[in-house]
Design a protein around this motif. Structure first.
Motif, PDB file in Angstrom:
ATOM      1  N   MET A  47       8.658 -36.792   4.852  1.00 58.31           N
ATOM      2  CA  MET A  47       7.742 -37.898   5.078  1.00 58.31           C
ATOM      3  C   MET A  47       6.721 -37.944   3.944  1.00 58.31           C
ATOM      4  O   MET A  47       6.059 -36.962   3.665  1.00 58.31           O
ATOM      5  N   THR A  48       6.600 -39.087   3.310  1.00 59.13           N
ATOM      6  CA  THR A  48       5.645 -39.269   2.230  1.00 59.13           C
ATOM      7  C   THR A  48       4.344 -39.804   2.799  1.00 59.13           C
ATOM      8  O   THR A  48       4.340 -40.793   3.528  1.00 59.13           O
ATOM      9  N   LEU A  49       3.253 -39.141   2.445  1.00 62.60           N
ATOM     10  CA  LEU A  49       1.948 -39.592   2.906  1.00 62.60           C
ATOM     11  C   LEU A  49       1.383 -40.615   1.934  1.00 62.60           C
ATOM     12  O   LEU A  49       1.546 -40.501   0.728  1.00 62.60           O
ATOM     13  N   VAL A  50       0.731 -41.591   2.471  1.00 63.64           N
ATOM     14  CA  VAL A  50       0.085 -42.616   1.664  1.00 63.64           C
ATOM     15  C   VAL A  50      -1.380 -42.231   1.547  1.00 63.64           C
ATOM     16  O   VAL A  50      -2.021 -41.930   2.548  1.00 63.64           O
ATOM     17  N   PRO A  51      -1.919 -42.229   0.325  1.00 66.53           N
ATOM     18  CA  PRO A  51      -3.342 -41.911   0.195  1.00 66.53           C
ATOM     19  C   PRO A  51      -4.197 -42.838   1.050  1.00 66.53           C
ATOM     20  O   PRO A  51      -4.027 -44.062   1.006  1.00 66.53           O
ATOM     21  N   SER A  52      -5.083 -42.263   1.847  1.00 66.13           N
ATOM     22  CA  SER A  52      -5.882 -43.086   2.761  1.00 66.13           C
ATOM     23  C   SER A  52      -6.759 -44.075   2.001  1.00 66.13           C
ATOM     24  O   SER A  52      -7.057 -45.148   2.517  1.00 66.13           O
ATOM     25  N   LYS A  53      -7.157 -43.736   0.782  1.00 64.65           N
ATOM     26  CA  LYS A  53      -7.978 -44.654  -0.012  1.00 64.65           C
ATOM     27  C   LYS A  53      -7.237 -45.970  -0.245  1.00 64.65           C
ATOM     28  O   LYS A  53      -7.833 -47.047  -0.167  1.00 64.65           O
ATOM     29  N   VAL A  54      -5.946 -45.882  -0.520  1.00 65.21           N
ATOM     30  CA  VAL A  54      -5.122 -47.073  -0.760  1.00 65.21           C
ATOM     31  C   VAL A  54      -5.020 -47.905   0.512  1.00 65.21           C
ATOM     32  O   VAL A  54      -5.231 -49.120   0.495  1.00 65.21           O
ATOM     33  N   VAL A  55      -4.724 -47.260   1.619  1.00 62.61           N
ATOM     34  CA  VAL A  55      -4.591 -47.957   2.904  1.00 62.61           C
ATOM     35  C   VAL A  55      -5.932 -48.555   3.315  1.00 62.61           C
ATOM     36  O   VAL A  55      -5.991 -49.695   3.786  1.00 62.61           O
ATOM     37  N   ASP A  56      -7.007 -47.809   3.110  1.00 62.90           N
ATOM     38  CA  ASP A  56      -8.338 -48.320   3.452  1.00 62.90           C
ATOM     39  C   ASP A  56      -8.678 -49.563   2.641  1.00 62.90           C
ATOM     40  O   ASP A  56      -9.234 -50.525   3.174  1.00 62.90           O
ATOM     41  N   GLU A  57      -8.342 -49.551   1.355  1.00 61.72           N
ATOM     42  CA  GLU A  57      -8.622 -50.708   0.505  1.00 61.72           C
ATOM     43  C   GLU A  57      -7.835 -51.932   0.964  1.00 61.72           C
ATOM     44  O   GLU A  57      -8.385 -53.032   1.073  1.00 61.72           O
ATOM     45  N   ILE A  58      -6.552 -51.736   1.255  1.00 61.51           N
ATOM     46  CA  ILE A  58      -5.720 -52.842   1.726  1.00 61.51           C
ATOM     47  C   ILE A  58      -6.273 -53.380   3.050  1.00 61.51           C
ATOM     48  O   ILE A  58      -6.391 -54.592   3.235  1.00 61.51           O
ATOM     49  N   ALA A  59      -6.627 -52.483   3.957  1.00 57.77           N
ATOM     50  CA  ALA A  59      -7.158 -52.909   5.257  1.00 57.77           C
ATOM     51  C   ALA A  59      -8.474 -53.660   5.098  1.00 57.77           C
ATOM     52  O   ALA A  59      -8.710 -54.675   5.772  1.00 57.77           O
ATOM     53  N   GLU A  60      -9.335 -53.193   4.199  1.00 55.29           N
ATOM     54  CA  GLU A  60     -10.616 -53.866   3.973  1.00 55.29           C
ATOM     55  C   GLU A  60     -10.410 -55.265   3.397  1.00 55.29           C
ATOM     56  O   GLU A  60     -11.027 -56.233   3.848  1.00 55.29           O
ATOM     57  N   LEU A  61      -9.532 -55.372   2.412  1.00 56.51           N
ATOM     58  CA  LEU A  61      -9.260 -56.685   1.817  1.00 56.51           C
ATOM     59  C   LEU A  61      -8.625 -57.624   2.837  1.00 56.51           C
ATOM     60  O   LEU A  61      -9.021 -58.788   2.947  1.00 56.51           O
ATOM     61  N   ALA A  62      -7.655 -57.123   3.582  1.00 52.87           N
ATOM     62  CA  ALA A  62      -7.004 -57.960   4.606  1.00 52.87           C
ATOM     63  C   ALA A  62      -8.009 -58.363   5.672  1.00 52.87           C
ATOM     64  O   ALA A  62      -7.949 -59.476   6.205  1.00 52.87           O
ATOM     65  N   GLY A  63      -8.959 -57.471   5.960  1.00 56.84           N
ATOM     66  CA  GLY A  63     -10.005 -57.779   6.928  1.00 56.84           C
ATOM     67  C   GLY A  63     -10.917 -58.905   6.480  1.00 56.84           C
ATOM     68  O   GLY A  63     -11.581 -59.538   7.307  1.00 56.84           O
ATOM     69  N   SER A  64     -10.949 -59.173   5.179  1.00 55.46           N
ATOM     70  CA  SER A  64     -11.716 -60.303   4.670  1.00 55.46           C
ATOM     71  C   SER A  64     -11.054 -61.634   5.030  1.00 55.46           C
ATOM     72  O   SER A  64     -11.716 -62.670   5.058  1.00 55.46           O
ATOM     73  N   LEU A  65      -9.772 -61.574   5.292  1.00 55.20           N
ATOM     74  CA  LEU A  65      -9.010 -62.776   5.642  1.00 55.20           C
ATOM     75  C   LEU A  65      -8.786 -62.915   7.144  1.00 55.20           C
ATOM     76  O   LEU A  65      -8.566 -64.016   7.643  1.00 55.20           O
ATOM     77  N   GLU A  66      -8.813 -61.789   7.850  1.00 52.47           N
ATOM     78  CA  GLU A  66      -8.542 -61.774   9.293  1.00 52.47           C
ATOM     79  C   GLU A  66      -9.511 -60.792   9.951  1.00 52.47           C
ATOM     80  O   GLU A  66      -9.477 -59.608   9.629  1.00 52.47           O
ATOM     81  N   SER A  67     -10.348 -61.285  10.847  1.00 49.78           N
ATOM     82  CA  SER A  67     -11.368 -60.435  11.454  1.00 49.78           C
ATOM     83  C   SER A  67     -10.827 -59.523  12.561  1.00 49.78           C
ATOM     84  O   SER A  67     -11.462 -58.531  12.898  1.00 49.78           O
ATOM     85  N   ASP A  68      -9.678 -59.842  13.107  1.00 46.68           N
ATOM     86  CA  ASP A  68      -9.092 -59.033  14.184  1.00 46.68           C
ATOM     87  C   ASP A  68      -8.420 -57.797  13.582  1.00 46.68           C
ATOM     88  O   ASP A  68      -7.372 -57.889  12.954  1.00 46.68           O
ATOM     89  N   ARG A  69      -9.033 -56.653  13.784  1.00 51.53           N
ATOM     90  CA  ARG A  69      -8.548 -55.393  13.200  1.00 51.53           C
ATOM     91  C   ARG A  69      -7.110 -55.083  13.637  1.00 51.53           C
ATOM     92  O   ARG A  69      -6.307 -54.613  12.844  1.00 51.53           O
ATOM     93  N   ARG A  70      -6.795 -55.364  14.886  1.00 53.79           N
ATOM     94  CA  ARG A  70      -5.430 -55.102  15.371  1.00 53.79           C
ATOM     95  C   ARG A  70      -4.413 -55.982  14.642  1.00 53.79           C
ATOM     96  O   ARG A  70      -3.319 -55.538  14.324  1.00 53.79           O
ATOM     97  N   ALA A  71      -4.787 -57.222  14.391  1.00 51.64           N
ATOM     98  CA  ALA A  71      -3.900 -58.133  13.663  1.00 51.64           C
ATOM     99  C   ALA A  71      -3.697 -57.654  12.230  1.00 51.64           C
ATOM    100  O   ALA A  71      -2.587 -57.736  11.696  1.00 51.64           O
ATOM    101  N   VAL A  72      -4.764 -57.143  11.622  1.00 53.40           N
ATOM    102  CA  VAL A  72      -4.663 -56.613  10.259  1.00 53.40           C
ATOM    103  C   VAL A  72      -3.698 -55.431  10.233  1.00 53.40           C
ATOM    104  O   VAL A  72      -2.800 -55.362   9.383  1.00 53.40           O
TER     105      VAL A  72
END
Length: 67
Positions: free
Chosen positions: A1-26
């Protein structure tokens, strides 16, 4: 199993959150929705493959276009 750096996932989630306020949807989008213009993989798959910056760049473009 390859781990994804949390910094990368956090950045993607933050940017996507700028477009969609529902965290579950993001999170669902990141895990389940293929991004056609990036080869049909999900945001998490792309991040796992070391291509998280491509997802971030695409999200930045979408944010720019939403203005």
């Amino acid at each position: 199993m390859t781990l994804v750096p949390s910094k990368v996932v956090d950045e993607i989630a933050e940017l996507a959150g700028s477009l969609e306020s529902d965290r579950r949807a993001v999170l669902a989008w990141m895990a389940e929705v293929p991004i056609t213009v990036l080869g049909g993989k999900t945001a998490l798959e792309l991040a796992k493959d070391g291509k998280g910056s491509s997802v971030s760049d695409l999200l930045r473009l979408w944010i720019y276009l939403e203005r």
